[in-house]
Design an enzyme around this catalytic site. Structure first.
Site, PDB file in Angstrom:
ATOM      1  N   ASN A 101       6.504  -7.939   2.692  1.00  0.00           N
ATOM      2  CA  ASN A 101       5.045  -7.732   2.606  1.00  0.00           C
ATOM      3  C   ASN A 101       4.401  -8.771   1.680  1.00  0.00           C
ATOM      4  OD1 ASN A 101       2.649  -6.298   3.276  1.00  0.00           O
ATOM      5  ND2 ASN A 101       2.720  -5.228   1.310  1.00  0.00           N
ATOM      6  N   LYS A 161      -9.378  -2.146   2.067  1.00  0.00           N
ATOM      7  CA  LYS A 161      -9.092  -0.946   2.857  1.00  0.00           C
ATOM      8  C   LYS A 161      -9.891   0.261   2.344  1.00  0.00           C
ATOM      9  CE  LYS A 161      -6.036  -3.243   5.216  1.00  0.00           C
ATOM     10  NZ  LYS A 161      -6.285  -3.613   6.605  1.00  0.00           N
ATOM     11  N   HIS A 210     -10.729  -1.535  11.906  1.00  0.00           N
ATOM     12  CA  HIS A 210      -9.600  -2.384  11.515  1.00  0.00           C
ATOM     13  C   HIS A 210      -9.401  -3.411  12.635  1.00  0.00           C
ATOM     14  CE1 HIS A 210      -5.107  -2.437  10.152  1.00  0.00           C
ATOM     15  NE2 HIS A 210      -5.800  -3.405   9.602  1.00  0.00           N
ATOM     16  N   SER A 256       0.160  -2.870  12.576  1.00  0.00           N
ATOM     17  CA  SER A 256       0.821  -3.989  11.911  1.00  0.00           C
ATOM     18  C   SER A 256       1.993  -4.489  12.761  1.00  0.00           C
ATOM     19  CB  SER A 256       1.293  -3.587  10.522  1.00  0.00           C
ATOM     20  OG  SER A 256       2.019  -2.410  10.601  1.00  0.00           O
ATOM     21  N   ALA A 257       2.375  -5.729  12.522  1.00  0.00           N
ATOM     22  CA  ALA A 257       3.489  -6.398  13.211  1.00  0.00           C
ATOM     23  C   ALA A 257       3.221  -6.657  14.691  1.00  0.00           C
ATOM     24  CB  ALA A 257       4.790  -5.606  13.044  1.00  0.00           C
ATOM     25  N   CYS A 258       1.951  -6.828  15.054  1.00  0.00           N
ATOM     26  CA  CYS A 258       1.611  -7.157  16.441  1.00  0.00           C
ATOM     27  C   CYS A 258       0.950  -8.524  16.566  1.00  0.00           C
ATOM     28  CB  CYS A 258       0.677  -6.098  17.021  1.00  0.00           C
ATOM     29  SG  CYS A 258       1.476  -4.546  17.356  1.00  0.00           S
ATOM     30  N   TYR A 298      -1.350  -3.965  -6.649  1.00  0.00           N
ATOM     31  CA  TYR A 298      -1.074  -4.709  -5.419  1.00  0.00           C
ATOM     32  C   TYR A 298      -2.156  -4.532  -4.346  1.00  0.00           C
ATOM     33  CZ  TYR A 298       1.706  -7.243  -2.087  1.00  0.00           C
ATOM     34  OH  TYR A 298       2.144  -8.207  -1.210  1.00  0.00           O
ATOM     35  N   ARG A 320       2.335 -12.063   0.544  1.00  0.00           N
ATOM     36  CA  ARG A 320       1.005 -12.386   1.062  1.00  0.00           C
ATOM     37  C   ARG A 320       0.507 -13.748   0.647  1.00  0.00           C
ATOM     38  NH1 ARG A 320      -1.269  -8.360   4.515  1.00  0.00           N
ATOM     39  NH2 ARG A 320       0.225  -6.680   4.337  1.00  0.00           N
ATOM     40  N   ASP A 362      -9.224  -9.147   9.972  1.00  0.00           N
ATOM     41  CA  ASP A 362      -8.721  -7.809   9.628  1.00  0.00           C
ATOM     42  C   ASP A 362      -9.729  -6.684   9.825  1.00  0.00           C
ATOM     43  OD1 ASP A 362      -6.550  -6.226   8.704  1.00  0.00           O
ATOM     44  OD2 ASP A 362      -7.458  -6.089   6.728  1.00  0.00           O
ATOM     45  N   ARG A 391       0.858  -1.189   0.000  1.00  0.00           N
ATOM     46  CA  ARG A 391       0.000   0.000   0.000  1.00  0.00           C
ATOM     47  C   ARG A 391       0.892   1.237   0.000  1.00  0.00           C
ATOM     48  NH1 ARG A 391      -1.776   1.404   4.261  1.00  0.00           N
ATOM     49  NH2 ARG A 391      -1.107  -0.169   5.735  1.00  0.00           N
TER      50      ARG A 391
HETATM   51  O1  O2Y Z   1       0.249  -4.035   1.436  1.00  0.00           O
HETATM   52  C1  O2Y Z   1      -0.907  -4.256   1.093  1.00  0.00           C
HETATM   53  O2  O2Y Z   1      -1.373  -3.840   0.044  1.00  0.00           O
HETATM   54  C2  O2Y Z   1      -1.772  -5.051   1.945  1.00  0.00           C
HETATM   55  S1  O2Y Z   1      -2.221  -4.186   3.381  1.00  0.00           S
HETATM   56  C3  O2Y Z   1      -3.103  -5.259   4.396  1.00  0.00           C
HETATM   57  C4  O2Y Z   1      -3.550  -6.456   3.893  1.00  0.00           C
HETATM   58  C5  O2Y Z   1      -4.276  -7.311   4.704  1.00  0.00           C
HETATM   59  C6  O2Y Z   1      -4.546  -6.929   5.964  1.00  0.00           C
HETATM   60  N1  O2Y Z   1      -4.127  -5.758   6.464  1.00  0.00           N
HETATM   61  C7  O2Y Z   1      -3.384  -4.933   5.720  1.00  0.00           C
HETATM   62  C8  O2Y Z   1      -2.954  -3.655   6.404  1.00  0.00           C
HETATM   63  O3  O2Y Z   1      -2.145  -2.911   5.895  1.00  0.00           O
HETATM   64  O4  O2Y Z   1      -3.471  -3.396   7.496  1.00  0.00           O
HETATM   65 MN    MN Z   2      -5.023  -4.746   8.110  1.00  0.00          MN
END
Ligand code: O2Y
Ligand code: MN
Length: 647
Positions: free
Chosen positions: A424, A264, A284, A306-308, A255, A426, A331, A106
């Site tokens: 990142n 999102k 979220h 993120s990262a938790c 992406y 997936r 999510d 993102r």
């Molecule tokens: O980097 C991306 O495009 C995906 S972002 C994402 C995907 C799944 C769940 N959460 C997220 C996030 O950034 O919170």
């Molecule tokens: Mn998310």
């Protein structure tokens, strides 16, 4: 009324071709042939939206997505022919996609909310301070951004019309969208992540409303596409949201969050603005069902930056005997009060789009067990035995396989200096495949939420768990959320970053107004004869003097959830502290832990640390929301400071 019928044409093998097909029959929109599906399947409103987008983007053909597996398989085959994906032969019906290395995540700096006035979209920061709570774009600049990018951007390509539902199709809590995209990868991913196709079109007859989403992977201004298998235009990528007209426009990236517009863009950014207007919450948050040894079931919703370990918690394997945890969502939660004032939640998504690195049989066996079929992986590494690999899977692969990294280069464990999988990278997998999916995950009325949990990665000062004193105190805790970033993220080094409600990149409107909206929920629930759930804060990541984690985490986290649900039941198992309520000594169940836990350290509340924390939060509000901070939140901060000073 348009009737939904079988497509009148056989599925066209959708290879982009340079010559524009001419339609001789009536199955066309704005002179562009519909090569799959029939124009009569579209309501007048959808047809008008497609027609205006066709005039702008000038695709060669239109494909109305029916949502069938056959259709998805043909598109996957097309993607394979183009070199966008390759099969993961070791698994059943799984694929790896590799993106242009310039299109891997993102892009927050290029994501905008368009409103008439800036302060509707984002708080005005203190003079001289850079705002970090979203980006605003004026209506004129919004139009200009579209005009600079979209005219003719789909020439030679197919425009796919994806009708989709966020939430179970028949749920009153769900909402519909139409995504127009020139990416077959997006269609296949949306097939997993949403309910989509003809069932949704049937619901969209009679000119029902829908969220508009126009997406193109774009073409660089030079006309030169760097990677033929992954067209994109990173230099000019832009993601636009216009809440007033429920519109999303995304250009330049194929992406994840940039292109799967239901996630999102719709479910959080546009969703939060609809929720504010209609009196509910688009958050979220994961949703987890917990059944205790007596068979009593409760649901919680939890927000983490993120990262938790959010996905790990959503799929927790409890270590406490007799407990059962089931996942409703990993999510996003849409939460609405029912007629009795009980907050109920649906997961608007249909799949998991999880971060691969760090996911393993040790950290998240439930996730590992579902990615062996019907999964699209993106930017993971591959193995010579036809499997996949990413950091964290070292014990999950046979030692003699050879690894090819996400860029297609040979990679050696312990030798290569770059990661095998993109940090990142997936997996995108249907949620229903999960053995631990909650039986009520598709309930039209949603599941009743008993507790809301905020969390963060806080190495110092923040106890394992504490409970808010009141709803307003809980909203304050959400607004003051902070978390340590990992070096892998876009930020340099490790920092403790503010991420209020874990929504910082996803607010669809001014964060100050968002807090105010949260505060109103208490009265809304009371008017209906109910009450809002208790709010808690958790921190699995507190460290001791030697940098060691004080809490074992993972499956043992169910012990904390047990205490939270005891508090929800009104049990007197807490001790009041200046920051909120913590478990009374011995109230948390430590029985059977592999190593003893230093309860005193885990729950200590150092005065100096908290004075600094209060100072930091005060500065954050003063910098980022100087004009829009609700007085109730300012008072909560003052009260916290006073209580800490009196310690
Ligand atoms: O980097 C991306 O495009 C995906 S972002 C994402 C995907 C799944 C769940 N959460 C997220 C996030 O950034 O919170
Ligand atoms: Mn998310």
């Amino acid at each position: 009324m348009p009737q939904v019928s079988e497509p009148n044409t056989k599925l066209h093998p959708i290879n982009d071709c340079p010559t524009k097909l001419r339609s001789s029959d009536s199955n066309q929109i704005g002179g562009t042939p519909v090569v799959h599906g029939n124009v009569t399947q579209l309501s007048a409103k959808i047809r008008a939206y497609v027609e205006e987008s066709v005039a702008l983007c000038q695709p060669d053909r239109i494909h109305i997505v029916d949502g069938s597996h056959e259709e998805s398989d043909i598109l996957l085959h097309t993607l394979e022919t183009r070199g966008t994906i390759k099969p993961v032969t070791h698994f059943e019906h799984c694929w790896i996609a590799h993106t242009d290395p310039a299109d891997v995540a993102r892009v927050e700096s290029r994501t905008f909310i368009c409103t008439e006035r800036r302060e509707q979209a984002i708080p005005t920061p203190r003079e001289g301070v850079r705002g970090t709570l979203g980006n605003w774009i004026s209506p004129a600049d919004y139009e200009a951004a579209i005009k600079a990018r979209f005219p003719g951007c789909m020439k030679g390509r197919t425009m796919y019309v994806i009708p989709y539902s966020m939430g179970p199709i028949k749920s009153p809590l769900s909402k519909f969208g139409i995504e127009l995209t020139d990416s077959a990868y997006v269609v296949c991913s949306m097939h997993i992540m949403t309910r989509m196709g003809l069932n949704v079109l049937e619901k969209l007859t009679d000119n029902s409303d829908f969220i508009k989403g126009l997406h193109s992977v774009g073409t660089p201004a030079s006309g030169k596409i760097a990677m033929a298998f992954w067209p994109c235009d990173p230099e000019r990528t832009i993601i636009l949201h216009k809440p007033a007209t429920n519109e999303i426009v995304s250009y330049g990236s194929g992406y994840g969050g940039n292109s799967l517009l239901g996630k999102k863009c719709f479910a959080l950014r546009i969703g939060s603005t609809i929720a504010q207007r209609e009196g509910w919450l688009a958050e979220h948050m994961l949703i987890l069902g917990i059944t205790n040894p007596k068979g009593v079931k409760k649901y919680i919703a939890a927000a983490f930056p993120s990262a938790c370990g959010k996905t790990n918690l959503a799929m927790l394997n409890p270590t406490l005997p007799g407990y059962k945890m089931e996942c409703v969502g990993d999510d996003i939660a849409w939460m609405k009060l029912d007629s009795k004032g009980q907050l109920r939640a649906i997961n608007p998504e249909n799949g998991f789009f999880g971060v691969a690195p760090g996911t393993s049989s040790e950290t998240n066996p439930n996730a590992m067990n579902i990615v062996h079929k019907n999964t699209i992986f993106t930017n993971v590494a591959s193995t010579s035995d036809g499997g996949v690999f990413w950091e964290g899977m070292e014990h999950d692969i046979s030692p003699d396989v050879e690894i090819t990294d996400w860029m297609g280069k040979p990679w050696k464990m312990g030798v290569s200096k770059t990661p095998a999988a993109h940090p990142n990278s997936r997996f995108c997998v249907p949620a229903r495949q999960s053995a631990i999916i909650d039986p009520a995950w598709e309930d039209n009325d949603g599941v009743p939420i008993s507790a809301i949990i905020f969390g963060g990665r806080r190495p110092d000062g923040v106890p394992l768990v504490y409970e808010a004193n009141s709803w307003a105190h809980g909203v304050f805790i959400g607004s003051a959320m902070r978390s340590e970033t990992t070096a892998a993220a876009e930020h340099k080094g490790k920092q403790i970053m503010h991420d209020p409600f874990a929504m910082r990149p996803f607010f669809g409107y001014n964060f100050g107004h968002y807090m105010k909206h949260w505060l109103t929920m208490e009265e809304r629930a009371a008017k209906l004869g109910g009450h809002m759930p208790k709010i808690f804060h958790i921190n699995w990541f507190r460290k001791g003097d030697n940098g060691e984690y004080l809490w074992p985490g993972f499956g043992e986290n169910c012990r904390v959830l047990e205490w939270i649900l005891q508090r929800v039941d009104g049990q007197d198992c807490y001790e009041q502290t200046p920051i909120g309520r913590i478990p009374a000594p011995g109230a948390l169940n430590y029985e059977g832990l592999h190593a003893p836990v230093n309860e005193k350290k885990l729950f200590s509340i150092p005065k100096d640390f908290w004075l600094l924390e209060v100072e930091d939060i005060r500065q954050y509000y003063a910098d980022q929301v100087p004009h829009d901070l609700p007085p109730e939140i300012a008072k909560e901060l003052d009260d916290l400071q006073r209580r800490i000073e009196q310690m």
